[in-house]
Design a protein around this motif. Sequence first.
Motif, short mmCIF file in Angstrom:
data_model
loop_
_atom_site.label_atom_id
_atom_site.label_comp_id
_atom_site.label_asym_id
_atom_site.label_seq_id
_atom_site.Cartn_x
_atom_site.Cartn_y
_atom_site.Cartn_z
N ASN A 60 0.85 -1.18 0.00
CA ASN A 60 0.00 0.00 0.00
C ASN A 60 0.89 1.24 0.00
O ASN A 60 2.03 1.19 0.44
CB ASN A 60 -0.90 0.03 1.23
N ALA A 61 0.36 2.35 -0.50
CA ALA A 61 1.14 3.58 -0.52
C ALA A 61 0.21 4.77 -0.57
O ALA A 61 -0.80 4.76 -1.28
CB ALA A 61 2.08 3.60 -1.73
N THR A 62 0.57 5.82 0.20
CA THR A 62 -0.24 7.03 0.19
C THR A 62 0.60 8.25 0.52
O THR A 62 1.72 8.13 1.03
CB THR A 62 -1.41 6.92 1.20
N ALA A 63 0.05 9.40 0.21
CA ALA A 63 0.62 10.70 0.59
C ALA A 63 -0.55 11.57 1.00
O ALA A 63 -1.62 11.54 0.39
CB ALA A 63 1.37 11.32 -0.57
N LEU A 64 -0.36 12.37 2.04
CA LEU A 64 -1.46 13.18 2.55
C LEU A 64 -1.75 14.40 1.67
O LEU A 64 -2.92 14.72 1.42
CB LEU A 64 -1.15 13.63 3.98
N LEU A 65 -0.69 15.07 1.19
CA LEU A 65 -0.87 16.34 0.49
C LEU A 65 -0.16 16.34 -0.86
O LEU A 65 0.85 15.66 -1.04
CB LEU A 65 -0.29 17.48 1.34
N HIS A 66 -0.69 17.13 -1.78
CA HIS A 66 0.00 17.42 -3.04
C HIS A 66 1.02 18.53 -2.81
O HIS A 66 0.73 19.52 -2.13
CB HIS A 66 -0.99 17.89 -4.11
#
Length: 225
Positions: A60-66
């Motif tokens: 899984n992979a994520t980022a909170l902000l652009h």
Amino acid sequence: MKNLLNLFFPMVCEACNDALSDNEVLLCTSCRHHLPVTNFHFNDVETVKKTVYGRVKLENATALLHFTKKGIVQQILHNLKYRGHESIGEFFGKWLGAELATIDAYKNIDVVVPVPLYRSKLRKRGYNQVAKFSQEIAKALNAEYNDSVLIKIKSTKTQVFKARTTRWKDDGALFNISENKSLAGKHILLVDDIITTGATVEACAAVLLKIHNIKLSLATLAIAD
């Protein structure tokens, strides 16, 4: 007491530098409203994975902000990394951690590992800007926090403004691991402040995946567009 302190030492927004009102924390209402939130972990699980597609297998992979150049997230990261404002990491770690804790894919994380700084940079800065962000995520997920297993053994320049296709041009490994027995068979969440080219993730994964039978996921505060 808070009003008195604000009179002499006014708290300012970490994004726009305007004075905060009594009911605002870290960010003014306007900047918080305009934060470029990705919501990747809720509805787009592939975008961050594609940054390292074919190079690193992530569960899984994520980022909170652009992140965009000269945007408010750049100012926030600058304050976090270079002005000693570690409360930024704590604030966003609680935010992202609370969201990940509601998602089944992140409920089986065993260990949270922050991307380390090179020792000379750590001495100069005095802290790892990813530490508090990672610690709060670990708390939210009821996972172990381990900042000693991954070691940076070479210094590198920032990758923030390099093209996404650019990779480290380096003849040797950038990271090493201190030991591997205690993490065998675990699901590790690697945490960094920003993902740009994916090179840092690739370099960390190259050594972490030597640990027997681990799974690797990724969470970052921001992702460069």
